[in-house]
Enzyme design. Sequence first.
Site, PDB file in Angstrom:
ATOM      1  N   SER A   1       0.848  -1.206   0.000  1.00  0.00           N
ATOM      2  CA  SER A   1       0.000   0.000   0.000  1.00  0.00           C
ATOM      3  C   SER A   1       0.877   1.247   0.000  1.00  0.00           C
ATOM      4  CB  SER A   1      -0.994  -0.023   1.163  1.00  0.00           C
ATOM      5  OG  SER A   1      -0.370   0.164   2.406  1.00  0.00           O
ATOM      6  N   ARG A   2       1.216   1.728   1.166  1.00  0.00           N
ATOM      7  CA  ARG A   2       2.145   2.850   1.309  1.00  0.00           C
ATOM      8  C   ARG A   2       2.988   2.583   2.550  1.00  0.00           C
ATOM      9  NH1 ARG A   2       0.996   3.740  -3.225  1.00  0.00           N
ATOM     10  NH2 ARG A   2       0.029   5.609  -4.124  1.00  0.00           N
TER      11      ARG A   2
ATOM     12  N   GLU B   1      11.023   7.128   0.400  1.00  0.00           N
ATOM     13  CA  GLU B   1      11.343   6.573  -0.927  1.00  0.00           C
ATOM     14  C   GLU B   1      12.055   7.618  -1.756  1.00  0.00           C
ATOM     15  OE1 GLU B   1       7.776   4.999  -2.693  1.00  0.00           O
ATOM     16  OE2 GLU B   1       7.396   3.678  -1.005  1.00  0.00           O
TER      17      GLU B   1
ATOM     18  N   HIS C   1       9.039   0.216  -5.179  1.00  0.00           N
ATOM     19  CA  HIS C   1       7.681   0.731  -5.460  1.00  0.00           C
ATOM     20  C   HIS C   1       7.283   0.473  -6.926  1.00  0.00           C
ATOM     21  CE1 HIS C   1       4.514   3.869  -4.108  1.00  0.00           C
ATOM     22  NE2 HIS C   1       3.994   3.040  -5.007  1.00  0.00           N
TER      23      HIS C   1
ATOM     24  N   SER D   1       2.675  -1.272  -9.948  1.00  0.00           N
ATOM     25  CA  SER D   1       1.971  -1.161 -11.239  1.00  0.00           C
ATOM     26  C   SER D   1       2.938  -1.078 -12.414  1.00  0.00           C
ATOM     27  CB  SER D   1       1.098   0.097 -11.223  1.00  0.00           C
ATOM     28  OG  SER D   1       1.915   1.257 -11.092  1.00  0.00           O
TER      29      SER D   1
HETATM   30  P1  NAP Z   1      -9.648   0.687  -2.870  1.00  0.00           P
HETATM   31  O1  NAP Z   1     -10.420  -0.069  -3.902  1.00  0.00           O
HETATM   32  O2  NAP Z   1     -10.132   2.021  -2.442  1.00  0.00           O
HETATM   33  O3  NAP Z   1      -9.505  -0.283  -1.609  1.00  0.00           O
HETATM   34  C1  NAP Z   1      -9.037   0.110  -0.382  1.00  0.00           C
HETATM   35  C2  NAP Z   1      -9.730  -0.711   0.689  1.00  0.00           C
HETATM   36  O4  NAP Z   1      -9.181  -0.324   1.947  1.00  0.00           O
HETATM   37  C3  NAP Z   1     -11.221  -0.487   0.742  1.00  0.00           C
HETATM   38  O5  NAP Z   1     -11.890  -1.713   0.606  1.00  0.00           O
HETATM   39  C4  NAP Z   1     -11.478   0.126   2.099  1.00  0.00           C
HETATM   40  O6  NAP Z   1     -12.656  -0.430   2.690  1.00  0.00           O
HETATM   41  C5  NAP Z   1     -10.236  -0.284   2.902  1.00  0.00           C
HETATM   42  N1  NAP Z   1      -9.920   0.706   3.930  1.00  0.00           N
HETATM   43  C6  NAP Z   1      -9.905   2.058   3.835  1.00  0.00           C
HETATM   44  N2  NAP Z   1      -9.615   2.606   5.023  1.00  0.00           N
HETATM   45  C7  NAP Z   1      -9.454   1.573   5.883  1.00  0.00           C
HETATM   46  C8  NAP Z   1      -9.152   1.505   7.252  1.00  0.00           C
HETATM   47  N3  NAP Z   1      -9.013   2.610   8.003  1.00  0.00           N
HETATM   48  N4  NAP Z   1      -9.046   0.281   7.829  1.00  0.00           N
HETATM   49  C9  NAP Z   1      -9.236  -0.845   7.085  1.00  0.00           C
HETATM   50  N5  NAP Z   1      -9.531  -0.836   5.774  1.00  0.00           N
HETATM   51  C10 NAP Z   1      -9.633   0.365   5.190  1.00  0.00           C
HETATM   52  O7  NAP Z   1      -8.152   0.909  -3.329  1.00  0.00           O
HETATM   53  P2  NAP Z   1      -7.256   0.004  -4.298  1.00  0.00           P
HETATM   54  O8  NAP Z   1      -7.416   0.460  -5.700  1.00  0.00           O
HETATM   55  O9  NAP Z   1      -7.480  -1.422  -3.964  1.00  0.00           O
HETATM   56  O10 NAP Z   1      -5.791   0.480  -3.827  1.00  0.00           O
HETATM   57  C11 NAP Z   1      -5.393   0.288  -2.482  1.00  0.00           C
HETATM   58  C12 NAP Z   1      -4.086   0.997  -2.212  1.00  0.00           C
HETATM   59  O11 NAP Z   1      -3.029   0.276  -2.800  1.00  0.00           O
HETATM   60  C13 NAP Z   1      -3.937   2.397  -2.801  1.00  0.00           C
HETATM   61  O12 NAP Z   1      -4.552   3.372  -2.008  1.00  0.00           O
HETATM   62  C14 NAP Z   1      -2.440   2.569  -2.845  1.00  0.00           C
HETATM   63  O13 NAP Z   1      -1.975   3.139  -1.645  1.00  0.00           O
HETATM   64  C15 NAP Z   1      -1.921   1.147  -2.945  1.00  0.00           C
HETATM   65  N6  NAP Z   1      -1.292   0.891  -4.245  1.00  0.00           N
HETATM   66  C16 NAP Z   1       0.045   0.650  -4.276  1.00  0.00           C
HETATM   67  C17 NAP Z   1       0.664   0.393  -5.475  1.00  0.00           C
HETATM   68  C18 NAP Z   1       2.133   0.079  -5.534  1.00  0.00           C
HETATM   69  O14 NAP Z   1       2.773   0.369  -6.532  1.00  0.00           O
HETATM   70  N7  NAP Z   1       2.698  -0.538  -4.515  1.00  0.00           N
HETATM   71  C19 NAP Z   1      -0.059   0.417  -6.672  1.00  0.00           C
HETATM   72  C20 NAP Z   1      -1.418   0.665  -6.591  1.00  0.00           C
HETATM   73  C21 NAP Z   1      -2.023   0.896  -5.378  1.00  0.00           C
HETATM   74  P3  NAP Z   1     -13.530   0.397   3.763  1.00  0.00           P
HETATM   75  O15 NAP Z   1     -13.764   1.739   3.167  1.00  0.00           O
HETATM   76  O16 NAP Z   1     -14.746  -0.444   3.953  1.00  0.00           O
HETATM   77  O17 NAP Z   1     -12.714   0.439   5.007  1.00  0.00           O
END
Ligand code: NAP
Length: 322
Positions: free
Chosen positions: A236-237, A266, A285, A288
């Site tokens: 995630s981050r 980073e 990182h 994607s």
């Molecule tokens: P998403 O569809 O918005 O999913 C995030 C999930 O986290 C939601 O189901 C949400 O459910 C849950 N969430 C939010 N706040 C929370 C909390 N306080 N406690 C527990 N769960 C919580 O986002 P996504 O597209 O899957 O992407 C997720 C994250 O991956 C991005 O925000 C980014 O930081 C990371 N990412 C990283 C890379 C990389 O290169 N490493 C690439 C892409 C994305 P609820 O609202 O029900 O809590």
Amino acid sequence: MKPNVFIDRNVSSEVEAYLAQYCTVDKWEESSPIPREILLKKLENAEGLLTAGTQVDAELIENAPRLKAVSSISVGYNHFDLDAMRENGIIGTHTPHVLDDTVADLALALMLGTARRVAELDRYVKEGQWKAGIGNTWFGQDVHHAKLGIIGMGRIGEAVARRARFGFDMDVAYFNRSRKPEAEAQLGVRYLSLNDLLAESDFIVMLAPLTTETNKLIGQEQFKLMKPTAIFINVSRGQTIDEAALIEALQAGTITAAGLDVFEQEPIPENHPFLTMNNVLTLPHIGSATEATRANMAMLAARNLVHALTGQTPTNTVAELR
Ligand code: NAP
């Protein structure tokens, strides 16, 4: 008159050509990141900004009096100061969906890589240590049929769950703030409280976005709840975990290994403890970072920007700014 947009990093000529049909385009040409003061100067006349991780905060907005929209080539948007953007009526967009499978693949790569010690054993072979059978000190752990806990079961979380359930026969649980009955039915995943998920899982994958609520969500107390054999994966981050607590947990044997694509700072500093820890798989990182997905993300971000600047409603405005 076409709106002025500034692109603060390298994008393909296709993306630039698409934007140029609707906008007057200026861009940062160098491969090194644009210095902040140059960016602020470039934004003096800009109505749109195409970026990825640049901090969009009160200072930037103050220096960009004509700014109407910022389009990020990323799904995470923790670099957006949502209050400052809302107060100034600035549209913020991101690139959901197009990267789900690519990032999920990487989460699986980190699970497999840590469990089967792929990087360590690659070094073992290349350093000429492979003289006979490897011996059980180098044995790893099974991924198939193990218990996986996903924190943040969103778009990418579901793609990870699908792979884990149907590809590796894993027992998958998740923690979100809200339950997802459809995902539970379709993917056969179980909802658990955070503490139960931490205590039960063999693999824990962090996929919640970075927000004030998730900042250092996983710290000393949470690592102590995990099994000593647990493997922790962060895609995630970096700031969603307390890095110092993770280092301590790995050094003390509180958990077994970690696979990390993201870090508190980073690029990771040269003298960082992770860099000398064999039970930590480190990636720069790249969740994607495939040719196809990065191209799709950049084109989607360009379309989002054009929509925002030409009076259409962008489909990918971030939830908090809709
Ligand atoms: P998403 O569809 O918005 O999913 C995030 C999930 O986290 C939601 O189901 C949400 O459910 C849950 N969430 C939010 N706040 C929370 C909390 N306080 N406690 C527990 N769960 C919580 O986002 P996504 O597209 O899957 O992407 C997720 C994250 O991956 C991005 O925000 C980014 O930081 C990371 N990412 C990283 C890379 C990389 O290169 N490493 C690439 C892409 C994305 P609820 O609202 O029900 O809590």
